[in-house]
Design a protein around this motif. Structure first.
Motif, short mmCIF file in Angstrom:
data_model
loop_
_atom_site.label_atom_id
_atom_site.label_comp_id
_atom_site.label_asym_id
_atom_site.label_seq_id
_atom_site.Cartn_x
_atom_site.Cartn_y
_atom_site.Cartn_z
N THR A 92 0.82 -1.21 0.00
CA THR A 92 0.00 0.00 0.00
C THR A 92 0.85 1.26 0.00
OG1 THR A 92 -1.63 -1.26 1.28
CG2 THR A 92 -1.97 1.10 1.09
N SER A 93 1.77 1.37 0.95
CA SER A 93 2.59 2.58 1.03
C SER A 93 3.45 2.76 -0.21
CB SER A 93 3.48 2.52 2.28
OG SER A 93 2.70 2.52 3.45
N LEU A 94 4.06 1.68 -0.68
CA LEU A 94 4.92 1.76 -1.86
C LEU A 94 4.12 2.16 -3.09
CD1 LEU A 94 7.65 1.31 -3.27
CD2 LEU A 94 7.02 -1.11 -3.52
N ALA A 95 2.95 1.56 -3.28
CA ALA A 95 2.14 1.87 -4.46
C ALA A 95 1.71 3.33 -4.46
CB ALA A 95 0.92 0.95 -4.50
N ILE A 96 1.20 3.83 -3.33
CA ILE A 96 0.72 5.20 -3.28
C ILE A 96 1.86 6.19 -3.48
CG2 ILE A 96 -0.34 6.93 -1.78
CD1 ILE A 96 -1.96 4.66 -0.51
N ALA A 97 2.96 5.98 -2.79
CA ALA A 97 4.10 6.92 -2.91
C ALA A 97 4.64 6.93 -4.33
CB ALA A 97 5.20 6.52 -1.92
N THR A 98 4.80 5.76 -4.93
CA THR A 98 5.35 5.69 -6.29
C THR A 98 4.37 6.28 -7.30
OG1 THR A 98 6.52 3.66 -5.68
CG2 THR A 98 6.34 4.15 -8.02
N GLY A 99 3.08 6.05 -7.11
CA GLY A 99 2.08 6.60 -8.03
C GLY A 99 2.12 8.11 -8.08
N PHE A 100 2.21 8.76 -6.94
CA PHE A 100 2.24 10.22 -6.93
C PHE A 100 3.60 10.76 -7.35
CE2 PHE A 100 -1.65 9.67 -4.54
CZ PHE A 100 -2.42 10.73 -5.01
N ILE A 178 0.81 -1.78 -9.93
CA ILE A 178 -0.32 -0.86 -9.92
C ILE A 178 0.16 0.57 -10.14
CG2 ILE A 178 -2.13 0.12 -8.47
CD1 ILE A 178 -2.37 -2.60 -7.13
N ALA A 179 1.20 0.98 -9.41
CA ALA A 179 1.67 2.36 -9.48
C ALA A 179 2.26 2.70 -10.84
CB ALA A 179 2.72 2.60 -8.40
N GLY A 180 2.81 1.70 -11.54
CA GLY A 180 3.46 1.95 -12.81
C GLY A 180 2.54 1.91 -14.01
N THR A 181 1.27 1.56 -13.79
CA THR A 181 0.36 1.45 -14.93
C THR A 181 -0.89 2.31 -14.78
OG1 THR A 181 -0.63 -0.51 -13.89
CG2 THR A 181 1.09 -0.88 -15.53
N LEU A 182 -1.25 2.70 -13.55
CA LEU A 182 -2.46 3.48 -13.32
C LEU A 182 -2.12 4.92 -12.97
CD1 LEU A 182 -4.53 0.99 -11.10
CD2 LEU A 182 -4.61 1.27 -13.59
N ARG A 183 -3.11 5.79 -13.11
CA ARG A 183 -2.94 7.16 -12.66
C ARG A 183 -2.84 7.20 -11.14
NH1 ARG A 183 -7.72 10.61 -14.93
NH2 ARG A 183 -6.59 12.17 -13.70
N ALA A 184 -2.30 8.29 -10.62
CA ALA A 184 -2.05 8.39 -9.18
C ALA A 184 -3.35 8.24 -8.38
CB ALA A 184 -1.37 9.72 -8.86
N GLU A 185 -4.42 8.91 -8.82
CA GLU A 185 -5.68 8.82 -8.11
C GLU A 185 -6.24 7.40 -8.13
OE1 GLU A 185 -4.96 12.92 -9.47
OE2 GLU A 185 -4.97 10.95 -10.45
N ALA A 186 -6.11 6.73 -9.26
CA ALA A 186 -6.56 5.34 -9.35
C ALA A 186 -5.70 4.43 -8.49
CB ALA A 186 -6.54 4.88 -10.81
N THR A 187 -4.41 4.70 -8.47
CA THR A 187 -3.51 3.91 -7.62
C THR A 187 -3.88 4.05 -6.16
OG1 THR A 187 -1.67 4.11 -9.18
CG2 THR A 187 -1.12 3.60 -6.89
#
Length: 266
Positions: A92-100, A178-187
């Motif tokens: 969770t933390s890694l996905a959100i941080a990387t997405g933004f 997830i973070a590398g393929t979706l937009r930040a809000e979607a992530t």
């Protein structure tokens, strides 16, 4: 310029020396920065420690959350809380941080710096490992204070480390996917939704034996069920089921390959 060496003076070399720092130094500096960013984020702290600690204290009573089955509740809930800590940080933390970071162009700029892209990933993994060490130490200490009595001795510690490494690799790869393929809000939405779903019914906190057979067979194939049940078996003195190790390894390798092919840096 370089002065001439005389008996009274020494050589003074003021010529510029352009160039990047050594790779270990760059990765170390980036890892420290990643740790600072994680520590300053209140949401990350909530996921990493506050929620697991709250569930651990409540779970010490068998009727506080859900029926955990036979045995001491604290001995059943604590390994699941350790698995939840791995999920919260490495997924969770890694996905959100990387997405933004992708959204604001941070990763793109770092990719153009002397720091190699593999160095950025290594730095992120190093930061996650440090956070998980703190999580496991704090949660285990609270568990001992509440009466947790793990079995297995030194072998259980080694088996736990293996499970945590595989679980971190599996969840971390899924988070980057997830973070590398979706937009930040979607992530943000997907990462939090998956966290809640796995927390409630992913086999993390409740033993798989408490689920109906059809549901149990499905949860055994999920990384959450494999990690949670593997840690419960380990600290019960049984050792992790080899099937759990295989499930985690398959998720880690499969998601890692997908990340290498689909992850975009901007």
């Amino acid at each position: 310029m370089t002065s001439r060496q005389t008996p009274e003076t020494s050589v003074l070399d003021l010529s510029p020396r352009p160039g990047a720092a050594r790779y270990p130094a760059m990765v170390r500096s980036q890892a420290v920065m990643e740790l600072r960013l994680l520590s300053r984020n209140g949401e990350q702290l909530l996921l990493a420690l506050v929620i697991p600690l709250l569930l651990l204290v409540l779970g010490a009573r068998s009727d506080a959350i859900v029926d955990l089955g036979p045995g001491r509740p604290i001995d059943i809930i604590t390994p699941g809380i350790l698995a939840l800590a791995v999920l919260s940080t490495s997924f969770t933390s890694l996905a959100i941080a990387t997405g933004f970071e992708r959204r604001y162009g941070i990763i793109k700029r770092l990719g153009a710096s002397p720091l190699p892209r593999w160095g950025l990933l290594v730095a992120k993994v190093a930061a996650i490992v440090v956070v998980e060490i703190v999580q496991l130490a704090v949660l285990s200490g609270v568990g001992f204070a509440l009466g947790w009595q793990p079995a297995g001795g030194a072998a259980a510690i080694a088996e736990m480390l293996l499970l945590v490494v595989l679980g971190t690799a599996a969840f971390g790869s899924l988070g980057l996917l997830i973070a590398g393929t979706l937009r930040a809000e979607a992530t943000l939405a997907v990462a939090n939704l998956v966290y809640v779903l796995l927390l409630v019914g992913g086999g993390l906190l409740v033993p798989l034996s408490r689920y109906p057979d059809q549901v149990r067979h499905l949860l055994e194939l999920l990384p959450s069920g494999a990690l949670g049940q593997g840690l419960r078996d380990t600290f019960a003195g049984l050792g992790p089921d080899p099937f759990s190790l295989v499930v985690l390894a398959v998720w880690a390798v499969s998601a890692g390959l997908l990340v290498s092919r689909t992850f975009t840096w901007e």
